[in-house]
Design an enzyme around this catalytic site. Structure first.
Site, PDB file in Angstrom:
ATOM      1  N   HIS A   1      36.668  39.898  46.348  1.00  0.00           N
ATOM      2  CA  HIS A   1      37.835  40.596  45.811  1.00  0.00           C
ATOM      3  C   HIS A   1      37.542  42.096  45.639  1.00  0.00           C
ATOM      4  O   HIS A   1      38.257  42.947  46.167  1.00  0.00           O
ATOM      5  CB  HIS A   1      38.227  39.965  44.467  1.00  0.00           C
ATOM      6  CG  HIS A   1      39.421  40.582  43.818  1.00  0.00           C
ATOM      7  ND1 HIS A   1      40.686  40.055  43.927  1.00  0.00           N
ATOM      8  CD2 HIS A   1      39.555  41.699  43.064  1.00  0.00           C
ATOM      9  CE1 HIS A   1      41.539  40.815  43.257  1.00  0.00           C
ATOM     10  NE2 HIS A   1      40.880  41.834  42.719  1.00  0.00           N
ATOM     11  N   GLU A   2      36.481  42.407  44.924  1.00  0.00           N
ATOM     12  CA  GLU A   2      36.164  43.819  44.667  1.00  0.00           C
ATOM     13  C   GLU A   2      35.792  44.543  45.965  1.00  0.00           C
ATOM     14  O   GLU A   2      36.018  45.744  46.095  1.00  0.00           O
ATOM     15  CB  GLU A   2      35.042  43.952  43.624  1.00  0.00           C
ATOM     16  CG  GLU A   2      35.316  43.295  42.263  1.00  0.00           C
ATOM     17  CD  GLU A   2      36.636  43.707  41.596  1.00  0.00           C
ATOM     18  OE1 GLU A   2      37.122  44.822  41.867  1.00  0.00           O
ATOM     19  OE2 GLU A   2      37.169  42.901  40.813  1.00  0.00           O
TER      20      GLU A   2
ATOM     21  N   HIS B   1      38.871  46.115  47.367  1.00  0.00           N
ATOM     22  CA  HIS B   1      39.182  47.386  46.691  1.00  0.00           C
ATOM     23  C   HIS B   1      38.241  48.489  47.199  1.00  0.00           C
ATOM     24  O   HIS B   1      38.654  49.618  47.459  1.00  0.00           O
ATOM     25  CB  HIS B   1      38.973  47.245  45.178  1.00  0.00           C
ATOM     26  CG  HIS B   1      40.035  46.446  44.475  1.00  0.00           C
ATOM     27  ND1 HIS B   1      41.369  46.770  44.535  1.00  0.00           N
ATOM     28  CD2 HIS B   1      39.962  45.354  43.658  1.00  0.00           C
ATOM     29  CE1 HIS B   1      42.070  45.920  43.783  1.00  0.00           C
ATOM     30  NE2 HIS B   1      41.239  45.046  43.252  1.00  0.00           N
TER      31      HIS B   1
ATOM     32  N   GLU C   1      45.744  46.058  45.171  1.00  0.00           N
ATOM     33  CA  GLU C   1      45.544  44.624  44.972  1.00  0.00           C
ATOM     34  C   GLU C   1      45.808  43.857  46.271  1.00  0.00           C
ATOM     35  O   GLU C   1      45.229  42.798  46.493  1.00  0.00           O
ATOM     36  CB  GLU C   1      46.471  44.154  43.841  1.00  0.00           C
ATOM     37  CG  GLU C   1      46.048  42.887  43.151  1.00  0.00           C
ATOM     38  CD  GLU C   1      44.670  42.943  42.480  1.00  0.00           C
ATOM     39  OE1 GLU C   1      44.140  44.050  42.227  1.00  0.00           O
ATOM     40  OE2 GLU C   1      44.134  41.862  42.219  1.00  0.00           O
TER      41      GLU C   1
HETATM   42 ZN    ZN Z   1      41.800  43.530  41.843  1.00  0.00          ZN
END
Ligand code: ZN
Length: 509
Positions: free
Chosen positions: A264-265, A268, A303
């Site tokens: 997830h990170e 980003h 996101e």
């Molecule tokens: Zn996030």
């Protein structure tokens, strides 16, 4: 272009200050001893005040007036025009917000953060309620100052997701509810429960870390311009595209925590690392309204990238067919009786639960829908803070079929409201929808994408995303980006199609 040049230098310094604030924040969340909290709070407040002074200074107004004249003849979507517009908007906003309101909000954030933590620990909502009431009252004032056409929530949404409105959200969530609730019901009714016991075996942290970093690097996370560290609450933060930090939390007895946290990170982080170098230290890598040095254009678009890499790539069958043999070599004993298909099924288990951050892809947006309905109601005054625990529990039962045993696992579970981040929750769902829309366009436009993904080659996907999303930084609004990349504004159809196809297959519906 003399004034424009001078304005750019002025904003470059603002960006330096914002990045310095980010470094102090990163340090506070990863390294700082608890004793440092009070003085760190003062250091951050001082720097924030300097930034705000600069954004409202007469000198800036003078430069803006002249720079606007200089760039007026350039195309409306040129970097120069967009930069000047971004600075103008932020400067006007800060001049409208009374300094008294800014101070009260900053003070309340500190106090409410503490009472929220105490209330959560003692499972006592009443302890937090007065601060929460005050927080919504101040946010109603803030919305009035920012201004809005229809709903006070619209004003707050512009801070997180420019172009989004309460009315658009209501339409989006109505569509999701209509399709996701029957899907969830069918999954529950199927009675199928994939095996997940092996996820809770002992996975030594050092081995986890090395494997996850290897996957992140294969996605394109550049460790010469980034780091992976540990923190209690995982996050990503950048100090320009050349220094992008992400964190995770390891649980030696539950592999998915850090596994999907890092994927997830990484999404980003890859976004920030691939912003065009020429936008470094500019208004188009600074959230001047939120006073945050970030290159991604909105919370929702950011996101969309974390979820694209975490879910559409990292929770796919193709991904585990490629990576499971490698994972099994790292953890041979733990995974000796498991195969790629069983692992893929285990990490896609659907189970309606109480906690948002533990939710699966099917139930996640129902948790968000509940919060957004409450925020809208509190902002317009149709819901009162004292009634929140009861309404929360009613909605949990209606949407997810579960009832929280206490407020800590119910209305007090998220930190967002104590920080005053009202209007940021919808960005998680917007991100999910956008991720599928962008992924669908990538699939249509990249020949051989699936073959590349099957080989563990993520370059074509990352290159496409860089070309259509990352490199622009904050040049285009979320809607403009989507229209340029996919031919249309935010559209939930690809996301709903993805959920249906994936979970009909997994649960044999
Ligand atoms: Zn996030």
């Amino acid at each position: 272009m003399n004034a424009y040049k001078e304005l750019s230098e002025y904003i470059a310094e603002v960006n330096d200050l914002l990045n310095t604030i980010s470094i102090l924040n990163w340090d506070a969340r990863t390294q700082m001893p608890v004793g440092g909290a009070e003085t760190r709070g003062k250091q951050l407040a001082t720097l924030s005040a300097i930034v705000q002074e600069r954004l409202t200074a007469d000198r800036l107004r003078w430069l803006l007036d002249r720079a606007e004249g200089e760039v007026a003849a350039l195309p409306p979507d040129s970097i120069e025009r967009r930069s000047v517009e971004a600075v103008r908007e932020a400067s006007e906003l800060f001049r409208r917000i009374p300094s008294q309101l800014t101070r009260e909000l900053a003070h309340l954030r500190l106090v409410a953060g503490k009472t929220w933590a105490e209330a959560k620990a003692s499972r006592n909502f009443a302890h937090f309620a007065p601060d929460l009431e005050r927080m919504f009252a101040l946010n109603r004032e803030l919305a009035a100052v920012i201004g809005y056409a229809e709903h006070p929530y619209d004003a707050l949404l512009t801070l997180y997701e420019p172009g989004m409105t309460a009315a658009r959200l209501q339409g989006l969530f109505a569509g999701l509810r209509e399709r996701v609730m029957p899907l969830l019901q069918a999954i529950v009714d199927s009675g199928r429960k994939p095996r997940t016991d092996f996820l809770e075996r002992h996975y030594p942290v050092e081995l986890q870390k090395a494997f996850f970093l290897e996957v992140a690097q294969s996605f394109g996370f550049d460790t010469s311009r980034g780091r992976l560290d540990e923190s209690l609450h995982p996050f990503e933060i950048s100090f320009t595209r050349n220094d992008v930090r992400m964190t995770t939390r390891y649980n030696p007895h539950f592999l998915p925590t850090a596994l999907f946290g890092v994927l997830h990170e990484s999404g980003h982080a890859i976004y920030e690392q691939n912003i065009a170098p020429e936008l470094t230290r500019s208004a188009l890598t600074s959230d001047l309204k939120g006073m945050y040095a970030v290159g991604g254009v909105s919370f929702g678009v950011h996101e969309s990238q974390s979820r694209l890499w975490e879910n559409l790539v990292g929770r796919s069958r193709t991904f585990w067919q490629h990576w499971f043999p490698r994972l099994q070599r790292v953890f041979p004993r733990q995974l000796e009786d498991v195969d790629a298909e069983a692992f893929y099924r285990a990490v896609n288990t659907v189970s309606p639960g109480l906690i948002r951050v533990e939710a699966d892809e099917v139930t996640y947006n129902l948790h968000i829908m509940l919060r957004v309905e409450l925020e809208m109601g509190l902002m317009e005054g149709s819901i009162q803070v004292r009634d929140l625990p009861e309404i929360w529990n009613q909605k949990m039962l209606e949407y997810l079929g579960v009832t929280p045993p206490d407020a800590a696992q119910g209305v007090l579970q998220d930190i967002h409201w104590s920080h005053g981040h009202i209007g940021s929750f919808p960005c998680y769902t917007i991100g999910n929808i956008m991720a599928s829309q962008l992924y669908e366009a990538a699939e249509q436009q990249i020949s051989g994408l699936n073959e590349a993904l099957a080989r563990g080659d993520y370059t074509p996907l990352r290159t496409w995303l860089t070309q259509h999303v990352y490199r622009y930084g904050r040049t285009f609004s979320p809607d403009e980006l989507l229209i340029k990349a996919t031919g249309r504004a935010l559209d939930p159809a690809p996301y709903l199609g993805y959920l249906k196809a994936k979970f009909h297959d997994l649960y044999s519906l």
